[in-house]
Motif scaffolding. Structure first.
Motif, PDB file in Angstrom:
ATOM      1  N   ASN A 121       0.755  -1.121   0.181  1.00 62.53           N
ATOM      2  CA  ASN A 121       0.048   0.158  -0.221  1.00 62.53           C
ATOM      3  C   ASN A 121       0.652   1.132   0.251  1.00 62.53           C
ATOM      4  O   ASN A 121       0.534   2.088  -0.472  1.00 62.53           O
ATOM      5  CB  ASN A 121      -0.538   0.195   1.083  1.00 62.53           C
ATOM      6  CG  ASN A 121      -2.349  -0.771   0.837  1.00 62.53           C
ATOM      7  OD1 ASN A 121      -2.535  -1.972  -0.231  1.00 62.53           O
ATOM      8  ND2 ASN A 121      -3.023  -1.873   2.341  1.00 62.53           N
ATOM      9  N   ARG A 147       1.235   4.470  -3.097  1.00 60.97           N
ATOM     10  CA  ARG A 147       1.199   5.208  -2.982  1.00 60.97           C
ATOM     11  C   ARG A 147       1.824   6.503  -3.544  1.00 60.97           C
ATOM     12  O   ARG A 147       2.070   7.582  -3.295  1.00 60.97           O
ATOM     13  CB  ARG A 147       0.734   6.117  -1.459  1.00 60.97           C
ATOM     14  CG  ARG A 147      -0.551   4.764  -1.420  1.00 60.97           C
ATOM     15  CD  ARG A 147      -0.929   6.148   0.388  1.00 60.97           C
ATOM     16  NE  ARG A 147       0.464   5.480   1.657  1.00 60.97           N
ATOM     17  CZ  ARG A 147      -0.212   3.555   2.430  1.00 60.97           C
ATOM     18  NH1 ARG A 147      -1.302   3.727   2.260  1.00 60.97           N
ATOM     19  NH2 ARG A 147       0.844   4.339   3.409  1.00 60.97           N
ATOM     20  N   TRP A 166      -7.004  -0.569  -7.320  1.00 63.05           N
ATOM     21  CA  TRP A 166      -6.194  -0.406  -5.704  1.00 63.05           C
ATOM     22  C   TRP A 166      -7.074   0.555  -4.895  1.00 63.05           C
ATOM     23  O   TRP A 166      -7.204  -0.121  -3.753  1.00 63.05           O
ATOM     24  CB  TRP A 166      -4.436  -0.338  -5.781  1.00 63.05           C
ATOM     25  CG  TRP A 166      -4.463  -0.389  -4.852  1.00 63.05           C
ATOM     26  CD1 TRP A 166      -3.512  -1.030  -3.295  1.00 63.05           C
ATOM     27  CD2 TRP A 166      -4.146   1.593  -4.027  1.00 63.05           C
ATOM     28  NE1 TRP A 166      -3.400  -0.285  -2.627  1.00 63.05           N
ATOM     29  CE2 TRP A 166      -3.286   1.240  -2.645  1.00 63.05           C
ATOM     30  CE3 TRP A 166      -4.035   2.576  -4.434  1.00 63.05           C
ATOM     31  CZ2 TRP A 166      -2.792   1.456  -2.085  1.00 63.05           C
ATOM     32  CZ3 TRP A 166      -3.550   3.571  -3.148  1.00 63.05           C
ATOM     33  CH2 TRP A 166      -3.134   3.035  -2.339  1.00 63.05           C
ATOM     34  N   PRO A 211      -7.619  -1.672  -1.523  1.00 62.86           N
ATOM     35  CA  PRO A 211      -6.373  -1.662  -1.067  1.00 62.86           C
ATOM     36  C   PRO A 211      -6.136  -3.007  -0.503  1.00 62.86           C
ATOM     37  O   PRO A 211      -7.164  -3.618   0.357  1.00 62.86           O
ATOM     38  CB  PRO A 211      -6.219  -0.838  -0.057  1.00 62.86           C
ATOM     39  CG  PRO A 211      -7.194   0.248   0.026  1.00 62.86           C
ATOM     40  CD  PRO A 211      -8.113  -0.853  -0.331  1.00 62.86           C
ATOM     41  N   TRP A 271      -6.683 -10.475  -1.719  1.00 63.12           N
ATOM     42  CA  TRP A 271      -7.255  -9.130  -2.515  1.00 63.12           C
ATOM     43  C   TRP A 271      -7.746 -10.647  -3.931  1.00 63.12           C
ATOM     44  O   TRP A 271      -9.349  -9.100  -4.038  1.00 63.12           O
ATOM     45  CB  TRP A 271      -6.307  -8.033  -2.976  1.00 63.12           C
ATOM     46  CG  TRP A 271      -6.765  -7.362  -4.027  1.00 63.12           C
ATOM     47  CD1 TRP A 271      -6.316  -6.007  -3.709  1.00 63.12           C
ATOM     48  CD2 TRP A 271      -6.456  -7.502  -5.439  1.00 63.12           C
ATOM     49  NE1 TRP A 271      -7.117  -4.975  -4.707  1.00 63.12           N
ATOM     50  CE2 TRP A 271      -7.282  -5.441  -5.279  1.00 63.12           C
ATOM     51  CE3 TRP A 271      -6.955  -8.117  -6.520  1.00 63.12           C
ATOM     52  CZ2 TRP A 271      -7.765  -5.262  -6.888  1.00 63.12           C
ATOM     53  CZ3 TRP A 271      -7.079  -7.593  -7.496  1.00 63.12           C
ATOM     54  CH2 TRP A 271      -7.384  -5.891  -7.584  1.00 63.12           C
TER      55      TRP A 271
END
Length: 297
Positions: free
Chosen positions: A72, A76, A159, A163, A176
């Motif tokens: 994550n 970002r 995403w 996330p 996921w």
């Protein structure tokens, strides 16, 4: 106009293979990507090899490595609209592997994709069989193979919708894929995107891997594991192993199949029990799985 792509590679003590992985990546027909490498405390020549390739490097302590948290953070910091994941021990086998992985996303036919993984030449017989099942030459993988990060891609929007989870130390890709499909995201297997990837785990390493998979499954599926189910799976998997090793005339592999499958299923059950206990008590500490793995590396 193609969308901007970021490749995220996680590494630790990968000097034995990361040069092959990076050479394979930079030999792709597609060149318009940025590379972000997240290294968690390598003590070998990994970082020296990485320095020979254009990339952004993020360094973290080994103890700070929790897969979901790290992924994550990396996403970002990434600039791409499409995020590609390549493990540091994954070697693309054709110059078109990246293009083929991205094609369904760029056609807007998929929100996420994952590649076909072919075992390394030294892969054990049972590993080869398991990879043939998990990553078929054509068609769709089995239902339990929801997503596999060693070579995979997703849109940033996918995403943002979901996330990576941070509740447990492993199976971040399985979780996921499981939740993304439930949310209506389109996850596609791409059998013509070929990469080389496999592990011949020792029994100690196998215990660590299966413990965290069991812990993670307690969070993902929220179903209890039983000793009866363990015994049934142990018998079935050993029978399959026996057949494949006899056909391959692999006597040594056949002899090891009983202790290997005992460890394989017992560790999963122990991890699942721990995950169930965490869920019941509201325990948010994911470090137990981390310690189980790191002690056995």
């Amino acid at each position: 106009m193609s969308r901007k792509v970021t490749v995220i590679m996680r590494s630790k003590d990968s000097a034995w293979v990361i040069g092959q992985a990076l050479s394979g990546l930079f030999s792709q027909a597609r060149k318009d990507f940025e590379l972000l490498v997240v290294d968690s405390g390598s003590r070998d020549a990994t970082l020296d090899i990485v320095s020979r390739f254009p990339c952004q490097l993020i360094r973290i302590d080994a103890g700070a490595y929790f897969p979901g948290v790290v992924l994550n953070r990396a996403i970002r910091e990434a600039q791409g609209d499409i995020i590609v994941f390549q493990n540091s021990d994954v070697v693309p086998l054709t110059p078109q592997a990246l293009d083929r992985l991205l094609e369904p996303i760029e056609r807007t036919d998929a929100d996420a994709t994952f590649a076909r993984q072919l075992p390394r030449p030294e892969a054990h017989t049972w590993v080869r069989r398991d990879y043939e099942v998990a990553f078929p030459e054509q068609g769709t993988p089995p239902p339990w193979m929801t997503y596999s990060l060693p070579f995979a891609a997703m849109t940033r929007d996918a995403w943002l919708k979901h996330p990576f989870y941070e509740d447990a130390w492993g199976s971040e890709d399985t979780e996921w894929g499981h939740r993304a499909r439930g949310d209506g995201l389109r996850v596609r297997y791409v059998p013509d995107a070929w990469v080389m990837h496999s592990h011949n785990y020792t029994l100690k390493q196998l215990y660590g891997r299966r413990f965290i998979e069991g812990e993670a499954d307690a969070f993902i599926r929220e179903e209890p594991a039983s000793l009866t189910g363990l015994a049934r799976k142990l018998g079935a998997s050993w029978a399959r192993d026996a057949v494949v090793h006899i056909r391959a005339r692999d006597a040594a592999g056949l002899a090891l199949s009983v202790p290997r499958r005992l460890v394989y299923h017992w560790a999963y059950w122990k991890g699942h029990q721990w995950g169930e206990q965490r869920l019941r008590s509201g325990n948010a500490d994911a470090s137990v799985g981390q310690r189980v793995v790191l002690r056995r590396q």
